[in-house]
Design a protein around this motif. Structure first.
Motif, PDB file in Angstrom:
ATOM      1  N   VAL A  38     -20.382  19.092   3.536  1.00  0.00           N
ATOM      2  CA  VAL A  38     -18.994  18.721   3.794  1.00  0.00           C
ATOM      3  C   VAL A  38     -18.820  17.226   3.544  1.00  0.00           C
ATOM      4  O   VAL A  38     -19.790  16.494   3.463  1.00  0.00           O
ATOM      5  CB  VAL A  38     -18.586  19.059   5.245  1.00  0.00           C
ATOM      6  N   SER A  39     -17.570  16.794   3.427  1.00  0.00           N
ATOM      7  CA  SER A  39     -17.332  15.367   3.239  1.00  0.00           C
ATOM      8  C   SER A  39     -17.668  14.661   4.549  1.00  0.00           C
ATOM      9  O   SER A  39     -17.676  15.262   5.616  1.00  0.00           O
ATOM     10  CB  SER A  39     -15.884  15.107   2.843  1.00  0.00           C
ATOM     11  N   ARG A  40     -17.945  13.370   4.446  1.00  0.00           N
ATOM     12  CA  ARG A  40     -18.421  12.648   5.603  1.00  0.00           C
ATOM     13  C   ARG A  40     -17.353  12.547   6.687  1.00  0.00           C
ATOM     14  O   ARG A  40     -17.647  12.451   7.871  1.00  0.00           O
ATOM     15  CB  ARG A  40     -18.830  11.254   5.159  1.00  0.00           C
ATOM     16  N   GLU A  41     -16.081  12.595   6.279  1.00  0.00           N
ATOM     17  CA  GLU A  41     -14.993  12.467   7.240  1.00  0.00           C
ATOM     18  C   GLU A  41     -14.679  13.800   7.927  1.00  0.00           C
ATOM     19  O   GLU A  41     -13.805  13.857   8.780  1.00  0.00           O
ATOM     20  CB  GLU A  41     -13.729  11.929   6.549  1.00  0.00           C
ATOM     21  N   ALA A  42     -15.386  14.887   7.543  1.00  0.00           N
ATOM     22  CA  ALA A  42     -15.084  16.203   8.118  1.00  0.00           C
ATOM     23  C   ALA A  42     -15.227  16.176   9.640  1.00  0.00           C
ATOM     24  O   ALA A  42     -16.106  15.499  10.179  1.00  0.00           O
ATOM     25  CB  ALA A  42     -16.024  17.259   7.532  1.00  0.00           C
ATOM     26  N   THR A  43     -14.347  16.940  10.324  1.00  0.00           N
ATOM     27  CA  THR A  43     -14.372  16.950  11.790  1.00  0.00           C
ATOM     28  C   THR A  43     -15.474  17.864  12.302  1.00  0.00           C
ATOM     29  O   THR A  43     -16.048  18.651  11.552  1.00  0.00           O
ATOM     30  CB  THR A  43     -13.045  17.468  12.353  1.00  0.00           C
ATOM     31  N   ASN A  44     -15.736  17.784  13.608  1.00  0.00           N
ATOM     32  CA  ASN A  44     -16.753  18.636  14.223  1.00  0.00           C
ATOM     33  C   ASN A  44     -16.413  20.111  14.079  1.00  0.00           C
ATOM     34  O   ASN A  44     -17.292  20.938  13.873  1.00  0.00           O
ATOM     35  CB  ASN A  44     -16.892  18.282  15.708  1.00  0.00           C
ATOM     36  N   GLU A  45     -15.110  20.438  14.179  1.00  0.00           N
ATOM     37  CA  GLU A  45     -14.704  21.847  14.054  1.00  0.00           C
ATOM     38  C   GLU A  45     -15.024  22.361  12.654  1.00  0.00           C
ATOM     39  O   GLU A  45     -15.524  23.462  12.479  1.00  0.00           O
ATOM     40  CB  GLU A  45     -13.196  22.017  14.312  1.00  0.00           C
ATOM     41  N   GLN A  46     -14.721  21.537  11.633  1.00  0.00           N
ATOM     42  CA  GLN A  46     -14.983  21.961  10.256  1.00  0.00           C
ATOM     43  C   GLN A  46     -16.477  22.168  10.027  1.00  0.00           C
ATOM     44  O   GLN A  46     -16.901  23.109   9.371  1.00  0.00           O
ATOM     45  CB  GLN A  46     -14.430  20.932   9.267  1.00  0.00           C
ATOM     46  N   ARG A  47     -17.275  21.269  10.613  1.00  0.00           N
ATOM     47  CA  ARG A  47     -18.727  21.406  10.476  1.00  0.00           C
ATOM     48  C   ARG A  47     -19.213  22.702  11.132  1.00  0.00           C
ATOM     49  O   ARG A  47     -20.018  23.439  10.575  1.00  0.00           O
ATOM     50  CB  ARG A  47     -19.433  20.222  11.145  1.00  0.00           C
ATOM     51  N   ALA A  49     -17.497  25.401  11.766  1.00  0.00           N
ATOM     52  CA  ALA A  49     -17.019  26.575  11.022  1.00  0.00           C
ATOM     53  C   ALA A  49     -17.942  26.857   9.837  1.00  0.00           C
ATOM     54  O   ALA A  49     -18.305  28.006   9.561  1.00  0.00           O
ATOM     55  CB  ALA A  49     -15.589  26.345  10.544  1.00  0.00           C
ATOM     56  N   MET A  50     -18.350  25.785   9.162  1.00  0.00           N
ATOM     57  CA  MET A  50     -19.237  25.940   8.007  1.00  0.00           C
ATOM     58  C   MET A  50     -20.599  26.493   8.452  1.00  0.00           C
ATOM     59  O   MET A  50     -21.168  27.371   7.826  1.00  0.00           O
ATOM     60  CB  MET A  50     -19.383  24.579   7.323  1.00  0.00           C
ATOM     61  N   ARG A  51     -21.088  25.998   9.594  1.00  0.00           N
ATOM     62  CA  ARG A  51     -22.384  26.433  10.112  1.00  0.00           C
ATOM     63  C   ARG A  51     -22.347  27.933  10.441  1.00  0.00           C
ATOM     64  O   ARG A  51     -23.265  28.670  10.127  1.00  0.00           O
ATOM     65  CB  ARG A  51     -22.731  25.611  11.357  1.00  0.00           C
ATOM     66  N   VAL A  52     -21.221  28.353  11.058  1.00  0.00           N
ATOM     67  CA  VAL A  52     -21.077  29.765  11.393  1.00  0.00           C
ATOM     68  C   VAL A  52     -20.993  30.597  10.116  1.00  0.00           C
ATOM     69  O   VAL A  52     -21.651  31.629   9.980  1.00  0.00           O
ATOM     70  CB  VAL A  52     -19.828  29.981  12.280  1.00  0.00           C
ATOM     71  N   ALA A  53     -20.200  30.106   9.148  1.00  0.00           N
ATOM     72  CA  ALA A  53     -20.029  30.853   7.904  1.00  0.00           C
ATOM     73  C   ALA A  53     -21.364  31.053   7.192  1.00  0.00           C
ATOM     74  O   ALA A  53     -21.590  32.072   6.544  1.00  0.00           O
ATOM     75  CB  ALA A  53     -19.042  30.126   6.986  1.00  0.00           C
ATOM     76  N   LEU A  54     -22.270  30.086   7.327  1.00  0.00           N
ATOM     77  CA  LEU A  54     -23.554  30.174   6.641  1.00  0.00           C
ATOM     78  C   LEU A  54     -24.604  30.903   7.482  1.00  0.00           C
ATOM     79  O   LEU A  54     -25.734  31.096   7.037  1.00  0.00           O
ATOM     80  CB  LEU A  54     -24.075  28.776   6.295  1.00  0.00           C
ATOM     81  N   GLY A  55     -24.246  31.233   8.718  1.00  0.00           N
ATOM     82  CA  GLY A  55     -25.196  31.933   9.569  1.00  0.00           C
ATOM     83  C   GLY A  55     -26.246  31.010  10.173  1.00  0.00           C
ATOM     84  O   GLY A  55     -27.254  31.472  10.703  1.00  0.00           O
ATOM     85  N   LEU A  56     -26.019  29.683  10.099  1.00  0.00           N
ATOM     86  CA  LEU A  56     -27.030  28.744  10.590  1.00  0.00           C
ATOM     87  C   LEU A  56     -26.935  28.525  12.098  1.00  0.00           C
ATOM     88  O   LEU A  56     -27.757  27.836  12.681  1.00  0.00           O
ATOM     89  CB  LEU A  56     -26.888  27.394   9.867  1.00  0.00           C
TER      90      LEU A  56
ATOM     91  N   SER B 117     -12.940  29.244   2.385  1.00  0.00           N
ATOM     92  CA  SER B 117     -14.254  29.284   1.739  1.00  0.00           C
ATOM     93  C   SER B 117     -14.549  27.997   0.973  1.00  0.00           C
ATOM     94  O   SER B 117     -15.656  27.804   0.478  1.00  0.00           O
ATOM     95  CB  SER B 117     -14.321  30.470   0.777  1.00  0.00           C
ATOM     96  N   ASN B 118     -13.549  27.108   0.859  1.00  0.00           N
ATOM     97  CA  ASN B 118     -13.752  25.885   0.085  1.00  0.00           C
ATOM     98  C   ASN B 118     -14.329  24.769   0.956  1.00  0.00           C
ATOM     99  O   ASN B 118     -13.857  24.536   2.059  1.00  0.00           O
ATOM    100  CB  ASN B 118     -12.425  25.404  -0.508  1.00  0.00           C
ATOM    101  N   ASP B 119     -15.324  24.031   0.410  1.00  0.00           N
ATOM    102  CA  ASP B 119     -15.941  22.939   1.167  1.00  0.00           C
ATOM    103  C   ASP B 119     -14.929  21.837   1.498  1.00  0.00           C
ATOM    104  O   ASP B 119     -15.068  21.136   2.478  1.00  0.00           O
ATOM    105  CB  ASP B 119     -17.090  22.313   0.358  1.00  0.00           C
TER     106      ASP B 119
END
Lengths: 305, 503
Positions: A38-47, A49-56, B117-119
């Motif tokens: 993610v971009s460095r400015e991404a919020t904790n929620e976005q991070r 969400a990405m972690r959940v989406a990846l199953g991590l 789904s977009n980064d």
């Protein structure tokens, strides 16, 4: 014979299991892929969400079970950074790596076997001196350093060959030299020492004693006994080339598995690193297994051990 | 699986590399790694952005000086409260697949860009609605006033609505279509991306080259070799050492420009920074006086960097030139330390991302030496960049750490928010005055008012430093002597529309 083959297959399976476990836990020591995605400015929620989406976000043991299940059913999963199935990515890069590894192997064999055998047959001769020098150089010169020197001389100074990429046969020359030199070093020394060893065997002395010509002794007694260890060396040489390609491909921008792997490590792309490592490991283990079995076929002495 | 692979191997071994005949010469540019995606919402990092930008035109874009200028939008109006943007669109623009550009294309771009789904979906989700007023007028509403929204729009590569809705994002990524000066031809994984000039581009007579090929070259020394042999035309992001090797070469033109990136040593007043001597502002000032920054710039970077006085660099909006960088003054530093009650110094540790930045290890050691000279026993913790950034609030290091933060918008807002607003992933310093000022900037749409706020925060952050301010580096770029019309940009973007190549 079949007991020997079964034993070797069982050992290989154990080895594969070990590789799977090791690879899974080792790549997880390299860091958090989300931080790099993610971009460095991404919020904790976005991070999150990405972690959940990846199953991590799941416990490590659950991820491991999932991963083993995938491997057993032939599903290698999807790359985090490139968004494509790992099998597709490996398939895309494999031809380039095979092309380089095979060419290097052929060059290495074509140069090292004659040099090593002639050196072993005539120790102390000029050919032997050349063979030993090449052998020493091959084992001591670092392939990455050699690659850079080759680029500086043949691409930048002389402008004879391209400095990078995969554009036809010219671009194959420099990476082949860089990749094969290490194998050449190993193979020359091995061929030479095997020949020397076989020449000292009792059956060779007996053959000479019963009046056989030197040439006949060489072809019918020495050659078959030298060929056996060389079979396994060819297998080792090929897997060695695959391993070495990780560096060489990056230096020459060769679009193969090796450069894909070094990129994947840099991106903390766990699934892709796992898949490539497993693929290479499976490949190496299979080649070793096949050469071991061939060894047994050709040399009855091995089977009995 | 294995069988599939063997088939792929077989086919690929038979295939002969396609060679393309072109009338006008092809521009060849190196990329440091294989771009993640050519669909902007999935590949907004610099490498992917560089690779994808020739395919797409955007509503607005940056000129060479970083000002926002029209591209597919001819004009625009922003409502009083700064939340509704009305764009009048250019007519007669076609996409590479023959579709016509209109308001629906902007809507489709926003809809597909906002997909979870977009980064980089957040760059699109900042708009809450996009509506067509008529075929060539579009109205975009943002979630509250967003001063950097126009900057974000420069990254919205406009996509053909019918095509992307029909094939979906995954298929679009593999065969991207835009309205930019170049059209997609092929991509060979890990090797190259090939574009050809788009003959129906709306700007008559452009682009000037027959096409662009991006070659992926991860190894810097190989990039250097390739630019010298003429195999590539542009090699970007070179270090000063690499650039020095190219000096005096006839075939290569070397340019350098300032990069909008601040390097600093950050302090923590949360986590393991709680209760540390750093809470006293005199200590933080002392540390700023103690580091010989000019020495670092000259000794480590050969002069290829400039001093910074705060988190706002000289080319950023609202920078006040009267504020001077901290001087190198170890005596004053010692005096301030004594005043704060640390005459004998103290022991503290500092994280260093060992593989992340050019010569960063040397910089960390220079800081250690300089702080040692005023009695501070600094332990440097070297970490690989992955583990350095993996933990929230830099949990793995501290209470000090070396870092850098870039900006592509010409304003410091992104790095201010990221580093200094509590609750953000990489925030380690809580200061209510700073937070209030940043919150004001982030909702002030008027540029002049924003500039005044930036000056205010610059002054405050100079006197109450949450960081030791180090330097902003120069970036070096090499181009082959045969190309003309190429200008590098502070945000590291490419504009290849007006570039020509001899021969």
């Amino acid at each position: 014979m079949s007991a020997y083959i079964f034993r070797r297959i069982f050992q290989s399976l154990l080895l594969i299991l070990g590789v799977l476990v090791l690879v899974f836990f080792m790549v997880r020591l390299t860091g958090d892929p989300v931080a790099l995605m993610v971009s460095r400015e991404a919020t904790n929620e976005q991070r999150e969400a990405m972690r959940v989406a990846l199953g991590l976000d799941r416990p490590l043991i659950v991820q491991f079970g999932d991963y083993m299940g995938g491997v057993l059913t032939g599903n290698l999963g999807q790359s985090l950074s490139l968004g494509l199935p790992n099998a597709t990515l490996i398939g895309q890069r494999l031809p380039a790596t095979f092309e380089l590894a095979l060419t290097s192997l052929i060059v290495a064999l074509a140069l090292s076997i004659p040099l090593g055998v002639l050196g072993g047959m005539h120790p102390g001769s000029p050919v032997d001196w050349l063979g030993r020098t090449v052998g020493l150089a091959g084992q001591t010169i670092h392939s990455v350093w050699l690659s850079m020197i080759l680029i500086l001389i043949f691409a930048v100074q002389l402008r004879w060959l391209p400095s990078f990429g995969r554009d036809g046969w010219e671009s194959l020359i420099l990476p082949t030299i860089a990749l094969s030199l290490g194998s050449i070093g190993q193979l020359v020394r091995l061929a030479r020492s095997t020949v020397l060893e076989v020449r000292r065997e009792n059956f060779v002395r007996t053959a000479h004693a019963k009046g056989m010509s030197g040439q006949r002794v060489a072809f019918s007694h020495i050659a078959p006994n030298v060929a056996i260890p060389l079979i396994s060396v060819i297998g080792i040489g090929f897997t060695y080339s695959l391993g070495g390609s990780v560096y060489i491909e990056s230096v020459f921008s060769w679009p193969g598995l090796g450069s894909l792997l070094s990129n994947a490590i840099g991106d903390s792309d766990f699934p892709l690193v796992q898949s490539i490592t497993i693929f290479i490991a499976l490949f190496a283990i299979t080649i070793n297994l096949v050469t071991d079995i061939l060894y047994g076929v050709f040399d009855p002495r091995i089977r009995q051990r | 699986m294995l069988r599939k692979l063997l088939i792929v191997v077989g086919i690929a071994l038979l295939a002969v590399l396609p060679v393309q005949a072109q009338d006008a010469p092809m521009l060849v540019i190196s990329l440091a790694n294989d771009p993640t995606s050519l669909f902007p919402p999935r590949g907004a990092d610099i490498t992917a952005g560089n690779a994808a930008s020739p395919l797409y035109d955007t509503l607005v874009t940056y000129d060479v000086d970083g000002n926002i200028v029209p591209e597919l939008a001819e004009s625009w109006e922003i409502s009083e409260d700064g939340t509704v943007y009305t764009f009048v669109l250019r007519q007669g623009v076609t996409f590479h697949n023959g579709e016509t550009f209109n308001a629906d294309a902007v809507i489709a771009t926003w809809e597909t860009g906002s997909d979870d789904s977009n980064d980089y979906a957040q760059d699109y989700q900042v708009a809450t609605s996009v509506e067509a007023v008529d075929e060539y007028t579009v109205q975009i509403t943002t979630d509250g006033p967003k001063p950097l929204f126009m900057n974000q729009l420069t990254g919205w590569g406009i996509v053909p609505p019918a095509y992307i809705r029909e094939v979906g994002i995954d298929a679009f990524e593999q065969a991207p279509v835009g309205a930019g000066p170049f059209r997609f031809v092929e991509r060979i994984a890990g090797d190259r991306i090939v574009y050809e000039a788009f003959e129906d581009y709306w700007q008559e007579g452009l682009p000037l080259v027959g096409g662009v090929t991006f070659r992926i070259i991860p190894e810097p020394t190989t990039r250097l070799a390739a630019i010298q042999t003429g195999e590539i035309d542009i090699a970007n992001r070179l270090s000063i050492d690499e650039a020095a090797l190219l000096e005096g070469s006839d075939a290569v033109t070397l340019v350098s420009y300032p990069n909008d990136r601040v390097y600093y040593v950050a302090f923590k007043n949360i986590g393991n920074g709680e209760g540390s001597p750093l809470l006293d502002e005199r200590v933080r000032q002392a540390l700023n006086y103690a580091v010989n920054r000019q020495g670092i710039i000259d000794g480590i970077f050969g002069g290829g960097a400039s001093l910074v006085d705060s988190f706002i660099i000289s080319t950023n909006l609202g920078h006040n030139p009267e504020i001077q960088p901290y001087a190198y003054d170890p005596e004053r530093a010692s005096a301030l330390l004594a005043e704060a009650g640390f005459a004998d110094g103290f022991a503290i540790s500092m994280g260093c991302p060992t593989d992340a930045y050019l010569s960063i290890n040397e910089v960390c050691l220079a800081v250690q030496r300089d702080l040692g000279a005023i009695g501070i026993d600094l332990t440097v913790e070297f970490k690989t960049s992955n583990s350095f950034w993996s933990e929230a609030e830099y949990g793995a290091v501290g209470p000090m750490y070396v870092d850098s933060w870039s900006s592509g918008t010409g304003e410091a807002l992104g790095r201010l928010e990221g580093a200094l607003v509590p609750g953000n992933y990489y925030n380690t310093w809580h200061d209510d005055t700073i937070t209030d000022l940043i919150n004001q900037i982030s909702v002030t749409v008027d540029r002049d008012e924003r500039a005044a706020l930036y000056s205010e925060i610059q002054t405050y952050m100079h006197e109450n430093p949450p960081f030791i301010y180090l330097y902003a580096p120069q970036i070096f770029e090499a181009t082959s002597a045969s190309i003309e019309g190429y200008a590098p940009r502070a945000n590291e973007g490419y504009d290849l529309t007006n570039v020509s190549k001899a021969g």
